[in-house]
Design an enzyme around this catalytic site. Sequence first.
Site, PDB file in Angstrom:
ATOM      1  N   ARG A  62       0.824  -1.215   0.000  1.00  0.00           N
ATOM      2  CA  ARG A  62       0.000   0.000   0.000  1.00  0.00           C
ATOM      3  C   ARG A  62       0.856   1.263   0.000  1.00  0.00           C
ATOM      4  NH1 ARG A  62      -2.436  -4.063   2.543  1.00  0.00           N
ATOM      5  NH2 ARG A  62      -1.384  -3.635   4.494  1.00  0.00           N
TER       6      ARG A  62
ATOM      7  N   GLU B  90       6.637 -11.285  14.492  1.00  0.00           N
ATOM      8  CA  GLU B  90       6.213 -11.952  15.715  1.00  0.00           C
ATOM      9  C   GLU B  90       6.813 -13.355  15.793  1.00  0.00           C
ATOM     10  OE1 GLU B  90       2.071 -12.887  18.129  1.00  0.00           O
ATOM     11  OE2 GLU B  90       2.002 -11.877  16.191  1.00  0.00           O
TER      12      GLU B  90
END
Length: 180
Positions: free
Chosen positions: A63, A100
């Site tokens: 994006r 993560e």
Amino acid sequence: MKNGEIDLQALVRSIPDYPKAGIMFRDITTLIGDAAGFALAIRKLAAPYHNEKIDAVAGIEARGFILGGAVAHQLSVGFIPVRKKGKLPWNVLGEDYALEYGTDRVEIHTDAVKHGDHVVVVDDLIATGGTAFAAIKLLERAGAKVVGCLFVIDLPELGGADKIRALGKEVTSLVAFEGH
């Protein structure tokens, strides 16, 4: 609209439990699909750099390409795609960053910047700041001077904008969403 201006935050769609349970995904496709909202967002993102020496805008995949290309056009400068590993067709420099679970990598072409180029980094959202941090480190290792970072959305509780400011970089965001 609020105060006669388009409410950019209202144009961002919030999708609960995407991509996994407990996550509130902030989707800018509704904002960029609104011609007036998209134009306003690009003007506001570019505004801090209209009277600054900027050589290029670096947009982070994916994006950040949409926003960064439009900001580069607004500032009349070139665009640098900061891509995920393996997507660029020529010689690359890369920077790994922690996720993560595991790591990921962003890359640019080795000739994307010249030493001393003033570059602004653009993405749709700043959360933990890992990708933006890696993009800054990569661009600076390539010889650029990153003068600031632009985001439509800040998730302040996740601390990413503060992490980027700790590097001495200006951070501009247009809206903030508290909580997840």
